[in-house]
Design a protein around this motif. Sequence first.
Motif, PDB file in Angstrom:
ATOM      1  N   UNK A 135      10.140  80.313   1.396  1.00  0.00           N
ATOM      2  CA  UNK A 135       9.613  79.069   0.841  1.00  0.00           C
ATOM      3  C   UNK A 135       8.701  78.350   1.839  1.00  0.00           C
ATOM      4  N   UNK A 136       8.533  78.949   3.014  1.00  0.00           N
ATOM      5  CA  UNK A 136       7.731  78.301   4.047  1.00  0.00           C
ATOM      6  C   UNK A 136       8.497  77.245   4.814  1.00  0.00           C
ATOM      7  N   UNK A 166      12.964  85.776  -3.428  1.00  0.00           N
ATOM      8  CA  UNK A 166      12.985  84.750  -4.477  1.00  0.00           C
ATOM      9  C   UNK A 166      14.241  84.888  -5.334  1.00  0.00           C
ATOM     10  N   UNK A 167      14.589  86.103  -5.683  1.00  0.00           N
ATOM     11  CA  UNK A 167      15.791  86.340  -6.478  1.00  0.00           C
ATOM     12  C   UNK A 167      17.050  86.012  -5.676  1.00  0.00           C
ATOM     13  N   UNK A 168      17.040  86.378  -4.402  1.00  0.00           N
ATOM     14  CA  UNK A 168      18.212  86.109  -3.574  1.00  0.00           C
ATOM     15  C   UNK A 168      18.395  84.611  -3.348  1.00  0.00           C
ATOM     16  N   UNK A 169      17.308  83.875  -3.238  1.00  0.00           N
ATOM     17  CA  UNK A 169      17.407  82.417  -3.100  1.00  0.00           C
ATOM     18  C   UNK A 169      18.092  81.806  -4.319  1.00  0.00           C
ATOM     19  N   UNK A 170      17.805  82.341  -5.496  1.00  0.00           N
ATOM     20  CA  UNK A 170      18.484  81.839  -6.697  1.00  0.00           C
ATOM     21  C   UNK A 170      19.976  82.171  -6.635  1.00  0.00           C
ATOM     22  N   UNK A 171      20.316  83.355  -6.155  1.00  0.00           N
ATOM     23  CA  UNK A 171      21.727  83.736  -5.998  1.00  0.00           C
ATOM     24  C   UNK A 171      22.434  82.748  -5.072  1.00  0.00           C
ATOM     25  N   UNK A 172      21.786  82.386  -3.959  1.00  0.00           N
ATOM     26  CA  UNK A 172      22.379  81.414  -3.043  1.00  0.00           C
ATOM     27  C   UNK A 172      22.533  80.047  -3.709  1.00  0.00           C
ATOM     28  N   UNK A 173      21.531  79.633  -4.471  1.00  0.00           N
ATOM     29  CA  UNK A 173      21.620  78.359  -5.176  1.00  0.00           C
ATOM     30  C   UNK A 173      22.810  78.355  -6.125  1.00  0.00           C
ATOM     31  N   UNK A 174      22.998  79.449  -6.848  1.00  0.00           N
ATOM     32  CA  UNK A 174      24.120  79.546  -7.783  1.00  0.00           C
ATOM     33  C   UNK A 174      25.453  79.525  -7.039  1.00  0.00           C
ATOM     34  N   UNK A 175      25.507  80.193  -5.886  1.00  0.00           N
ATOM     35  CA  UNK A 175      26.735  80.217  -5.087  1.00  0.00           C
ATOM     36  C   UNK A 175      27.077  78.826  -4.564  1.00  0.00           C
ATOM     37  N   UNK A 176      26.051  78.093  -4.112  1.00  0.00           N
ATOM     38  CA  UNK A 176      26.281  76.740  -3.607  1.00  0.00           C
ATOM     39  C   UNK A 176      26.720  75.799  -4.730  1.00  0.00           C
ATOM     40  N   UNK A 177      26.109  75.947  -5.908  1.00  0.00           N
ATOM     41  CA  UNK A 177      26.496  75.108  -7.040  1.00  0.00           C
ATOM     42  C   UNK A 177      27.939  75.391  -7.452  1.00  0.00           C
TER      43      UNK A 177
END
Length: 230
Positions: free
Chosen positions: A82-83, A122-133
Amino acid sequence: MSAVENHLLERLPRPDRLRLLAACEPVELVLSEVLCVPDLPVRHVYFPIRGFISLVTPVDGSPGVEVGMVGREGMLGAQLALGIATTPWRAVVQGAGGAWRIGTVAFKRELAHSPALQRGLNRYLYVLMAQHAASAGCLRFHLTGQRLARWLLMSQDRAHSDSFHVTHEFLAYMLGMRRVGITAAASTLQRNGLIEYHRGELKVLDRTGLEAAACSCYASDRRTYAQLLG
């Protein structure tokens, strides 16, 4: 390290994978080692192979609570896609073992040359977001025993072994609870024949039973990963 043994790297096209691995170095993750802290630029990206890492969010000066876990299914430093050079969490080695490591400058160079790597991150970042949620909801609504069972399953998945070292103090720290609550929950799991625990050494005896005892967050995490990166 003769094999890749990291799922994100294994998913890359062979030329991209070989180029990235050529820029990596093999390292050993040491138990309790801190790999990054909040608000400071990360120096390295890690792709675990045998070791695994806890992502801990500090709260008002306290040790904090675990919100995620990274093993060979993922990586530490995905926010670089994401920079962003910093992270909001403290990354602590929870399970010792090997990893591939690459400096952030070299990693960003590889990222710019590999659309496949960018898509995977990008896909893995979504996986992390879901895990954190899921972790946030789990902390608020699920019982101690359910949360403990989920944590043990996540650790077993990343340790790739039925046995691993963990203390009640560490569990209380990771789950943001008092030690007495963790001790009671672990004792129940042991009485039910799901785990065996002695002097910091834990062994999963009944994987199916432990999955049944865990909250729905565990199955949800696995389902999200399988849909995006399986």
